[in-house]
Write a protein that holds these residues in place. Structure first.
Motif, PDB file in Angstrom:
ATOM      1  N   ASP A  98      20.656  80.323  21.336  1.00 15.05           N
ATOM      2  CA  ASP A  98      20.805  81.241  20.212  1.00 15.05           C
ATOM      3  C   ASP A  98      22.297  81.455  19.995  1.00 15.05           C
ATOM      4  O   ASP A  98      22.903  82.404  20.501  1.00 15.05           O
ATOM      5  CB  ASP A  98      20.088  82.559  20.515  1.00 15.05           C
ATOM      6  CG  ASP A  98      19.977  83.431  19.270  1.00 15.05           C
ATOM      7  OD1 ASP A  98      20.676  83.127  18.279  1.00 15.05           O
ATOM      8  OD2 ASP A  98      19.210  84.405  19.296  1.00 15.05           O
ATOM      9  N   LYS A 128      15.828  87.622  12.042  1.00 17.81           N
ATOM     10  CA  LYS A 128      17.269  87.528  12.179  1.00 17.81           C
ATOM     11  C   LYS A 128      17.984  88.736  11.582  1.00 17.81           C
ATOM     12  O   LYS A 128      18.866  89.309  12.168  1.00 17.81           O
ATOM     13  CB  LYS A 128      17.726  86.256  11.467  1.00 17.81           C
ATOM     14  CG  LYS A 128      19.193  86.132  11.288  1.00 17.81           C
ATOM     15  CD  LYS A 128      19.690  84.954  12.002  1.00 17.81           C
ATOM     16  CE  LYS A 128      21.173  84.766  11.823  1.00 17.81           C
ATOM     17  NZ  LYS A 128      21.960  85.915  12.100  1.00 17.81           N
ATOM     18  N   ARG A 134      17.899  73.254  15.382  1.00 20.65           N
ATOM     19  CA  ARG A 134      18.571  74.519  15.720  1.00 20.65           C
ATOM     20  C   ARG A 134      18.833  74.597  17.221  1.00 20.65           C
ATOM     21  O   ARG A 134      19.800  75.232  17.659  1.00 20.65           O
ATOM     22  CB  ARG A 134      17.650  75.668  15.296  1.00 20.65           C
ATOM     23  CG  ARG A 134      18.227  77.032  15.423  1.00 20.65           C
ATOM     24  CD  ARG A 134      17.243  78.055  14.875  1.00 20.65           C
ATOM     25  NE  ARG A 134      17.705  79.392  15.168  1.00 20.65           N
ATOM     26  CZ  ARG A 134      17.475  80.031  16.303  1.00 20.65           C
ATOM     27  NH1 ARG A 134      16.786  79.436  17.245  1.00 20.65           N
ATOM     28  NH2 ARG A 134      17.941  81.253  16.491  1.00 20.65           N
ATOM     29  N   MET A 160      13.285  82.479  17.007  1.00 15.90           N
ATOM     30  CA  MET A 160      14.533  82.751  16.291  1.00 15.90           C
ATOM     31  C   MET A 160      15.248  83.855  17.029  1.00 15.90           C
ATOM     32  O   MET A 160      14.708  84.485  17.927  1.00 15.90           O
ATOM     33  CB  MET A 160      14.255  83.194  14.852  1.00 15.90           C
ATOM     34  CG  MET A 160      13.653  82.077  14.004  1.00 15.90           C
ATOM     35  SD  MET A 160      13.150  82.641  12.409  1.00 15.90           S
ATOM     36  CE  MET A 160      14.706  82.983  11.638  1.00 15.90           C
ATOM     37  N   GLN A 215      15.170  77.542   8.054  1.00 16.41           N
ATOM     38  CA  GLN A 215      13.885  77.785   8.703  1.00 16.41           C
ATOM     39  C   GLN A 215      13.137  78.913   8.000  1.00 16.41           C
ATOM     40  O   GLN A 215      11.919  78.833   7.782  1.00 16.41           O
ATOM     41  CB  GLN A 215      14.120  78.148  10.175  1.00 16.41           C
ATOM     42  CG  GLN A 215      12.880  78.042  11.016  1.00 16.41           C
ATOM     43  CD  GLN A 215      13.189  78.309  12.475  1.00 16.41           C
ATOM     44  OE1 GLN A 215      13.881  79.273  12.787  1.00 16.41           O
ATOM     45  NE2 GLN A 215      12.721  77.455  13.342  1.00 16.41           N
ATOM     46  N   GLU A 216      13.890  79.907   7.647  1.00 15.93           N
ATOM     47  CA  GLU A 216      13.287  81.015   6.908  1.00 15.93           C
ATOM     48  C   GLU A 216      12.755  80.527   5.553  1.00 15.93           C
ATOM     49  O   GLU A 216      11.657  80.888   5.125  1.00 15.93           O
ATOM     50  CB  GLU A 216      14.333  82.109   6.697  1.00 15.93           C
ATOM     51  CG  GLU A 216      13.773  83.394   6.143  1.00 15.93           C
ATOM     52  CD  GLU A 216      14.881  84.437   5.945  1.00 15.93           C
ATOM     53  OE1 GLU A 216      14.714  85.296   5.080  1.00 15.93           O
ATOM     54  OE2 GLU A 216      15.916  84.342   6.636  1.00 15.93           O
ATOM     55  N   THR A 247      13.686  73.703  13.575  1.00 18.93           N
ATOM     56  CA  THR A 247      13.793  74.432  14.849  1.00 18.93           C
ATOM     57  C   THR A 247      14.373  73.536  15.921  1.00 18.93           C
ATOM     58  O   THR A 247      15.220  73.952  16.725  1.00 18.93           O
ATOM     59  CB  THR A 247      12.396  74.929  15.266  1.00 18.93           C
ATOM     60  OG1 THR A 247      11.859  75.707  14.214  1.00 18.93           O
ATOM     61  CG2 THR A 247      12.473  75.760  16.524  1.00 18.93           C
ATOM     62  N   GLN A 253      24.155  77.339  12.859  1.00 16.83           N
ATOM     63  CA  GLN A 253      22.823  77.838  13.215  1.00 16.83           C
ATOM     64  C   GLN A 253      22.341  78.875  12.212  1.00 16.83           C
ATOM     65  O   GLN A 253      21.144  78.980  11.951  1.00 16.83           O
ATOM     66  CB  GLN A 253      22.828  78.446  14.619  1.00 16.83           C
ATOM     67  CG  GLN A 253      21.417  78.576  15.166  1.00 16.83           C
ATOM     68  CD  GLN A 253      21.400  78.889  16.645  1.00 16.83           C
ATOM     69  OE1 GLN A 253      21.802  79.968  17.054  1.00 16.83           O
ATOM     70  NE2 GLN A 253      20.973  77.943  17.440  1.00 16.83           N
ATOM     71  N   LYS A 254      23.268  79.625  11.644  1.00 19.64           N
ATOM     72  CA  LYS A 254      22.867  80.567  10.603  1.00 19.64           C
ATOM     73  C   LYS A 254      22.253  79.813   9.425  1.00 19.64           C
ATOM     74  O   LYS A 254      21.235  80.229   8.855  1.00 19.64           O
ATOM     75  CB  LYS A 254      24.087  81.373  10.125  1.00 19.64           C
ATOM     76  CG  LYS A 254      24.440  82.555  11.020  1.00 19.64           C
ATOM     77  CD  LYS A 254      25.669  83.256  10.464  1.00 19.64           C
ATOM     78  CE  LYS A 254      26.188  84.301  11.454  1.00 19.64           C
ATOM     79  NZ  LYS A 254      27.479  84.869  11.029  1.00 19.64           N
ATOM     80  N   GLY A 269       9.540  85.822  11.876  1.00 19.06           N
ATOM     81  CA  GLY A 269      10.321  85.390  13.026  1.00 19.06           C
ATOM     82  C   GLY A 269       9.878  86.112  14.274  1.00 19.06           C
ATOM     83  O   GLY A 269       9.112  87.062  14.255  1.00 19.06           O
ATOM     84  N   ASP A 272      18.950  78.733  10.443  1.00 17.87           N
ATOM     85  CA  ASP A 272      18.020  79.867  10.409  1.00 17.87           C
ATOM     86  C   ASP A 272      17.560  80.132   8.980  1.00 17.87           C
ATOM     87  O   ASP A 272      16.384  80.407   8.724  1.00 17.87           O
ATOM     88  CB  ASP A 272      18.686  81.115  10.984  1.00 17.87           C
ATOM     89  CG  ASP A 272      18.794  81.049  12.504  1.00 17.87           C
ATOM     90  OD1 ASP A 272      18.129  80.173  13.097  1.00 17.87           O
ATOM     91  OD2 ASP A 272      19.548  81.848  13.092  1.00 17.87           O
TER      92      ASP A 272
END
Lengths: 606, 344
Positions: A283, A502, A247, A487, A468-469, A244, A461-462, A512, A465
């Protein structure tokens, strides 16, 4: 006392005395035995009670052995303290009121000599005294109050041996999370490991991403061999925090001033309001989406204005020492033209197809024109692809002709609304030939299947993400409940179909957090919240809302501190960041001026 | 008791002793009213072969008791009235120059009153210590040395002394060594009302004559020998020893009363006297052995004149009889284990 006649001989005295002394000694010995047994049984009762308490059931009757041992010890004591004949004689004299006749007789009898006249008299008197004695008279004391412990203790031992054992004490529950967890595969961590493969912003980020991947590998190995659940959860949570943090790294730290400067420039253009907010929230995916929407929606003039704003923002960011932000803004400016061209082409093609597009296609066109987002673009491309396949060669020919006709009235490059002459010409050329038609179909198909690639930062960032997921999934795999992480909000429509997270569906274990942007959160907006009976409310909120001000910047709700850490560890996560609206907050606060410098230093972001 | 020869069995002799003593008491009672305890204690001394010191106020019959006793006994009686100017030779006798018929002169021993068998030393504390001491050898060794010649006393030799505790002026308290020679010190109490009345009846009417003689010299000697034959068990002897030792304030474990009230306790002679007197008591009681009770019974007359009070004891008015009573309470008769068994 009248003189007793010499009725008994020495032997009769001896036998008589021996009989009585046996009785006396036996009772005295029995007293010692009983005392020993009482002590032993009391100790044995304690032992039995201990055995009962500790659930050693078979050992309980063993307490009675204490009584036996005590009795044996008492007997040994009795043997050691056995009264001598003179002692017994004195006792008998006292009990019989014989004025020490027996004691004297015992002594004289032992001395021998029949010619001693006094001896014969004394023995005779002693014999007479013993002959008149009754057992009751000479009964030696045997029972004592403490001998009552014998039956009581024996009964207690019997009772404790008879009653059931106490229930097993409740085993203290292990602290939560100490149980072992062992996983052969953790799919979520693989997503984190792949972070090392993405194109980094710079060498520093490359190193950070490599460390994240290494940490994920380490956790994966740890889980393969087995680890404490809480430890694994803490490791994964720290990993999530680190992801995070990564990110949110664009425009962070030293480049923060550049970010602020860029945001300031963007705030001047109302069309970029949502984009500016998304960028302020770090973001970048949403920022990219917003920029894509703008590229598809805006008139060329507005688009040019937006590009100019982006250019100014990029320049400001660069000047303020934030080349990464400047690079992102410049890339968005560049993408805006490309996206606009594609959008114009799709839109023109759809319009020219007319009824051939079908109702679904027309709806997709409407959505695209209204929202201009990537999804709408995909949907429209899909419909166009379908419609193009259904068209006959004559219809395609006619479509190409129509394009050429429209080309005549189309504006030159860069001005007005709709596609330019060149764009129309390209479309017409494609539709003219079967190869071109095939190429167009492929392009449409490609657009329908996968969204357009965004900016580098958005793609990065995708990937973060996704990582992170994945970390959230891994945390779920080890039995944890992932903390909601900041997110991008879901892309749900106003009808609430979009879920949190997302992709609007939420991760397996990491749904998220809904973003502040539109479409976040589930729920049917056609419904209505029930009316609250507020008459009885004794107070109501009267908070001042900062109208027109953005919500506070991204603030992570917790630091990297985890189980085993202490509260003294300074926050290392997003808590150390300040939102755009918080900058200069101390100067605007009611903190006395003389303290502002000190307070400011205290809250200085690290 | 005419047939009390040594050939009789012990049991018979014991019975005769009881019978004779009863007769003696009866004969004395012919003259003396009451004073049974005094008479008994005097008999203990007579049978045990010891000397008796009678202490009492004037007029209580001390001298009369001694005279009556001597009358009952077929023994040679002599009386010495002790006065401050009495000389030792007045007691022991002296050699006097005698002119014989042929005109020659020689010294002849003129025996003093000490050469009696029953000697009454009346008001013995009125003589000087020097004169009192003239009795020492005779009392202890039953012999008297006069002018370098030792003269044995005729047995039985029995000294009965009296002293008046009231008129202290012009008296000489008996030295400890002298007192120790007395087996018993008998306190003569005042008569009760009944006794006093009887005394008045007897002494203010016609003379009742002399009491009968009930005990010859030989019989007395047999009884004395019998008394010596009375058995004493070791526990009783040990009790007597513990008792006397406990009267010594320097003995560890002596009762607090002894430590507080006494300066000196009784000695070996006291313990001997205790046992001897106990034997007499046992014999008169018809027993061939001594009991703890006998020892306790004779303790006061045997020990009261042997205990020397301390200043604190005198100041507090603690009598030696009280100390002896305390000793009877404090000194255990039987071994501790037996005592404990008895107490339960």
């Amino acid at each position: 006392m009248p003189p007793a006649a010499p009725t008994g001989s020495t032997s009769s005295f001896r036998s008589s005395f021996a009989r009585w002394s046996r009785r006396v000694r036996a009772r005295l010995a029995l007293r010692h035995v009983l005392t020993g047994a009482a002590i032993g049984l009391v100790v044995g009762t304690g032992a039995t009670a201990a055995a009962w308490t500790t659930r050693h059931g078979p050992l309980r009757p063993g307490g009675a052995i204490g009584g036996l041992l005590g009795a044996a010890a008492g007997f040994a004591v009795a043997r050691r303290r056995r009264w001598s004949d003179p002692h017994v004689a004195l006792y008998l004299d006292a009990k019989l009121g014989a004025h020490e006749t027996i004691a004297t007789a015992i002594e004289l009898e032992g001395q021998g000599g029949d010619d001693d006249s006094a001896r014969a008299v004394v023995i005779s008197q002693a014999t007479a005294a013993l002959a008149q004695a009754t057992p009751k008279q000479v009964r030696a004391p045997m029972l004592r109050p403490w001998h009552l412990a014998v039956p009581l203790a024996a009964a207690a031992i019997g009772y404790l041996s008879w009653i059931p054992l106490p229930p097993l004490p409740e085993v203290a529950k292990a602290p939560p999370g100490v149980d072992k967890v062992q996983l052969a595969q953790v799919a979520g961590l693989e997503k984190v490991i792949k972070l090392s493969e993405i194109d980094p912003r710079d060498e520093a980020q490359k190193e950070r991403l490599r460390k994240l991947a290494e940490e994920a590998k380490r956790i994966r190995e740890k889980l393969r061999t087995g680890a404490e659940k809480r430890e694994a959860q803490a490791d994964i949570a720290k990993l999530r925090d680190a992801i995070t943090s990564e990110r949110l790294s664009l425009g962070d730290g030293e480049q923060r001033a550049g970010m602020e400067a860029a945001l300031g420039k963007m705030a001047a253009n109302p069309d970029l309001k949502q984009a500016e907010k998304a960028l302020g929230d770090r973001d970048l995916v949403k920022f990219d989406e917003e920029m894509e929407k703008l590229a598809n929606k805006l008139e060329k003039q507005d688009r040019e204005q937006a590009k100019k704003t982006l250019e100014e923002a990029a320049e400001a960011a660069k000047k303020a020492g934030s080349p990464d932000v400047a690079r992102e803004l410049a890339q968005q400016k560049k993408l805006m033209d490309e996206r606009a061209k594609k959008g114009d082409a799709l839109r023109e093609l759809a319009k020219e197809m007319g009824d051939g597009l079908g109702e679904d296609g027309k709806d997709a066109l409407k959505d695209f024109e209204k929202k201009g987002g990537g999804k709408e673009q995909q949907k429209l491309a899909d419909k166009l692809d379908d419609a193009l396949k259904k068209m006959t060669p004559e219809q395609r020919k006619q479509l190409a002709e129509n394009m050429k006709k429209k080309m005549a009235s189309a504006p030159d490059e860069g001005t007005g609304k709709g596609p330019s002459k060149r764009q129309l010409k390209d479309l017409a050329d494609q539709l003219d030939t079967p190869e071109g038609q095939k190429q167009l179909e492929d392009e449409l198909k490609k657009m329908a299947e996968a969204p357009e690639a965004g900016s580098d930062e958005a793609e990065r960032q995708k990937a973060l993400d996704g990582a992170q997921e994945g970390a959230g999934e891994a945390e779920g795999d080890v039995g944890g409940t992932p903390m909601p992480m900041p997110m991008a909000g879901g892309k749900g429509d106003k009808d609430g179909k979009g879920g949190p997270g997302k992709d609007g569906k939420g991760g397996k274990d990491g749904p998220g957090q809904e973003g502040h942007s539109e479409g976040g959160g589930p729920g049917d907006h056609t419904g209505q919240t029930g009316v609250i009976e507020g008459g009885d409310l004794r107070a109501h909120a009267n908070a001042k809302i900062n109208k027109g001000k953005p919500m506070p910047g991204m603030v992570m709700g917790r630091s990297a501190g985890r189980a085993g850490d202490t509260a003294n560890i300074a926050g290392e996560g997003g808590i150390g960041n300040a939102g755009p609206g918080e900058i200069g907050g101390i100067e605007r606060s009611d903190v006395p001026e003389e303290y502002r410098e000190q307070v400011g230093r205290y809250f200085q972001p690290r | 008791m005419t047939d009390a020869g040594g050939g009789e069995s012990f049991e018979v002799r014991l019975a005769l002793a009881q019978k004779t003593s009863a007769k003696l008491r009866e004969a004395i009672g012919f003259v003396i009213v009451g004073q049974n305890e005094v008479v008994d204690q005097t008999l203990w001394g007579l049978l045990a072969g010891g000397h008796v010191l009678l202490e009492g106020a004037p007029g209580l019959g001390k001298t009369l008791l001694v005279r009556t006793l001597s009358s009952c006994l077929d023994l040679k009686f002599s009386r010495i009235q002790f006065t401050p100017d009495l000389m030792p030779s007045d007691v022991t006798g002296t050699n006097i120059l005698v002119t014989s018929a042929d005109g020659s002169r020689h010294f002849t021993l003129h025996k003093g009153p000490v050469f009696g068998q029953v000697v009454l030393a009346d008001e013995i504390n009125r003589a000087t210590p020097k004169t009192q001491s003239s009795l020492l050898e005779a009392m202890q060794e039953h012999a008297c040395t006069i002018a370098g010649v030792r003269h044995a006393m005729e047995e039985p030799f029995f000294v009965l002394a009296t002293e008046n505790p009231i008129e202290m002026e012009g008296t000489y308290p008996l030295p400890e060594a002298q007192l120790d020679r007395f087996l018993l010190k008998v306190i003569v109490p005042s008569p009760t009302e009944d006794e006093m009345t009887e005394i008045l009846v007897r002494t203010t009417g016609r003379d009742r004559g002399e009491p009968p003689k009930v005990l010859s010299r030989e019989e007395l000697m047999i009884l004395r020998a019998l008394c010596r034959d009375v058995a004493v068990a070791e526990p009783v002897l040990r009790y007597a020893s513990r008792f006397v030792r406990a009267s010594d304030p320097t003995t560890p474990g002596a009762p607090d009363l002894v430590k507080r009230a006494l300066r000196f306790g009784a000695g070996v002679r006291g313990a001997q006297s205790l046992v001897l007197a106990s034997k007499a008591v046992a014999m008169l009681d018809g027993r061939a052995h001594v009991s703890f009770a006998d020892v306790q019974r004779v303790a006061k007359p045997v020990l009261r004149h042997r205990l020397i009070r301390s200043f604190e004891g005198e100041a507090d008015g603690i009598t030696t009889d009280q100390v002896v009573a305390g000793l009877i309470e404090a000194v255990a008769t039987r071994p501790e284990a037996v005592q404990q068994a008895m107490a339960r």
